[in-house]
Design a protein around this motif. Structure first.
Motif, PDB file in Angstrom:
ATOM      1  N   ALA A  64      43.705 -39.163   8.774  1.00  0.00           N
ATOM      2  CA  ALA A  64      44.869 -38.326   9.082  1.00  0.00           C
ATOM      3  C   ALA A  64      45.998 -38.576   8.086  1.00  0.00           C
ATOM      4  O   ALA A  64      46.689 -37.639   7.657  1.00  0.00           O
ATOM      5  N   ALA A  65      46.202 -39.852   7.716  1.00  0.00           N
ATOM      6  CA  ALA A  65      47.245 -40.187   6.742  1.00  0.00           C
ATOM      7  C   ALA A  65      46.911 -39.642   5.359  1.00  0.00           C
ATOM      8  O   ALA A  65      47.793 -39.151   4.642  1.00  0.00           O
ATOM      9  N   LEU A  66      45.647 -39.713   4.975  1.00  0.00           N
ATOM     10  CA  LEU A  66      45.225 -39.160   3.678  1.00  0.00           C
ATOM     11  C   LEU A  66      45.463 -37.658   3.631  1.00  0.00           C
ATOM     12  O   LEU A  66      45.930 -37.111   2.629  1.00  0.00           O
ATOM     13  N   LYS A  67      45.146 -36.986   4.732  1.00  0.00           N
ATOM     14  CA  LYS A  67      45.371 -35.537   4.801  1.00  0.00           C
ATOM     15  C   LYS A  67      46.849 -35.229   4.701  1.00  0.00           C
ATOM     16  O   LYS A  67      47.266 -34.298   3.996  1.00  0.00           O
ATOM     17  N   ASN A  68      47.675 -36.018   5.402  1.00  0.00           N
ATOM     18  CA  ASN A  68      49.115 -35.823   5.364  1.00  0.00           C
ATOM     19  C   ASN A  68      49.677 -36.050   3.968  1.00  0.00           C
ATOM     20  O   ASN A  68      50.593 -35.348   3.525  1.00  0.00           O
ATOM     21  N   ALA A  69      49.117 -37.034   3.248  1.00  0.00           N
ATOM     22  CA  ALA A  69      49.572 -37.351   1.889  1.00  0.00           C
ATOM     23  C   ALA A  69      48.972 -36.421   0.842  1.00  0.00           C
ATOM     24  O   ALA A  69      49.396 -36.440  -0.317  1.00  0.00           O
ATOM     25  N   GLU A  70      47.960 -35.668   1.253  1.00  0.00           N
ATOM     26  CA  GLU A  70      47.246 -34.746   0.349  1.00  0.00           C
ATOM     27  C   GLU A  70      46.619 -35.483  -0.827  1.00  0.00           C
ATOM     28  O   GLU A  70      46.730 -35.065  -1.982  1.00  0.00           O
ATOM     29  N   ILE A  71      45.972 -36.608  -0.515  1.00  0.00           N
ATOM     30  CA  ILE A  71      45.229 -37.351  -1.522  1.00  0.00           C
ATOM     31  C   ILE A  71      43.856 -37.718  -0.966  1.00  0.00           C
ATOM     32  O   ILE A  71      43.619 -37.624   0.244  1.00  0.00           O
ATOM     33  N   GLY A  72      42.968 -38.143  -1.837  1.00  0.00           N
ATOM     34  CA  GLY A  72      41.646 -38.580  -1.423  1.00  0.00           C
ATOM     35  C   GLY A  72      41.572 -40.094  -1.330  1.00  0.00           C
ATOM     36  O   GLY A  72      42.417 -40.810  -1.878  1.00  0.00           O
ATOM     37  N   GLY A  73      40.557 -40.583  -0.640  1.00  0.00           N
ATOM     38  CA  GLY A  73      40.394 -42.016  -0.471  1.00  0.00           C
ATOM     39  C   GLY A  73      40.230 -42.770  -1.770  1.00  0.00           C
ATOM     40  O   GLY A  73      40.576 -43.956  -1.859  1.00  0.00           O
ATOM     41  N   GLU A  74      39.709 -42.091  -2.788  1.00  0.00           N
ATOM     42  CA  GLU A  74      39.508 -42.763  -4.076  1.00  0.00           C
ATOM     43  C   GLU A  74      40.811 -43.163  -4.747  1.00  0.00           C
ATOM     44  O   GLU A  74      40.820 -43.998  -5.667  1.00  0.00           O
TER      45      GLU A  74
END
Length: 324
Positions: A64-74
């Motif tokens: 959810a935080a990655l989606k909010n930040a608009e970045i990928g896990g990499e």
């Protein structure tokens, strides 16, 4: 003078599907909805499903935080998980989150119970400032329902399960309080107070997880004094006052503790984020969970100055200033 700041670029949270209202406890305990609400402010909490692990909660909050930040896990260089209820003695639960989101770098757990998120935030801030990592995922995740004594009405009604996550990235700042990012952190602990809040088990003592034990009145007294004191310390270090704070985002342990601490800190309740009524005490997850809720509903806006603070077993406590 330019310096690196750990700036928040995204947040998220996750709550298990099962919602437990206060009334559910009346079938097995000498308690009532009115008794629980009057003493704690808690109305309901979430419990993890059978087979739902702390890592599962943390992974969902991280995504959810990655989606909010608009970045990928990499793009994540490090994962720091604050938890007192890990999946296993080892490996660290953080590595399971790291693997699930496709992050590289490194991952590890921090254990400071309800103050765990403060300790994890301080660690992430230090790593970003020193160049050890640029983008850090900080997660608080707990399944406290697994260590509760269901015959003890003083404790089992207080806690819930959940997870919250915050992504910090190193960005240049001017060195003043107008900068976005972490502006200060203070941490404390006192092992002499160990018996006020603890779990009566562990690998080197009983060989099992044990159950949570607490002297509630004593914890209450220590919490109000210590949280207000460390809040003033972190504000004084940054040379700001209570009037400069837009929102206090406290550990969601007990509404009376939150209200008393806010009063001693000099903040009206209108500027305090309160979610304890819906989540109970989710320990290390409570601050990032409350923060994510407040960001999601529009209360916390870019540029707002946040005061976060929490205290837990150890005793361990801490406070931080973060400009959103």
């Amino acid at each position: 003078m330019t310096e690196t700041r750990a700036v928040a670029i995204g947040c998220g949270h996750y709550l298990p599907q099962r919602v437990v209202e206060n009334e559910e406890f009346t079938a097995t305990l000498d308690t009532s909805d009115e008794w629980i609400r009057a003493r704690t402010g808690i109305e309901r909490r979430h419990f993890a499903a059978d087979g739902e692990l702390t890592s599962d909660l943390g992974i969902a909050a991280a995504r959810a935080a990655l989606k909010n930040a608009e970045i990928g896990g990499e793009e994540i260089d490090a994962v720091i998980l604050a938890t007192a209820t890990p999946d296993a003695t080892f490996p660290s639960t953080a590595t399971q989150i790291q693997h699930a989101i496709g992050a590289g770098g490194f991952a590890f757990d921090i254990q400071a119970v309800c103050a765990g998120f403060m300790y994890a935030l301080a660690t992430a801030d230090a790593m970003i400032r020193t160049g050890q990592a640029r983008t850090v995922l900080v997660v608080g995740a707990e399944t406290f329902s697994r260590i509760l004594d269901w015959t003890d009405r003083r404790t089992c009604v207080l806690f819930g399960d959940g997870a919250g996550a915050l992504i910090l990235r190193g960005e240049p700042g001017g060195g003043g309080i107008e900068d976005r990012g972490v502006l200060g952190v203070k941490l404390r602990s006192d092992g002499a107070q160990r018996d006020l809040l603890y779990v009566d088990g562990g690998p080197s003592t009983t060989g099992d997880a044990g159950k949570l034990r607490m002297l509630g009145q004593e914890v209450f007294k220590h919490a109000v004094v210590k949280l207000a004191d460390i809040a003033h310390q972190v504000m004084e270090a940054a040379e700001i006052g209570a009037d400069d704070i837009d929102w206090m985002v406290p550990h969601q342990a007990n509404l009376r503790i939150i209200a008393r601490t806010a009063l001693k800190t000099g903040l009206p309740m209108e500027r305090v984020v309160v979610t304890v009524q819906d989540h109970g005490n989710t320990s290390a997850a409570s601050i990032p969970l409350a923060l994510s809720v407040a960001v999601g509903d529009g209360r916390v806006k870019r540029g707002d100055l946040l005061l976060m603070e929490g205290i837990g077993g150890g005793l361990a406590w801490g406070a931080a200033l973060l400009r959103w």
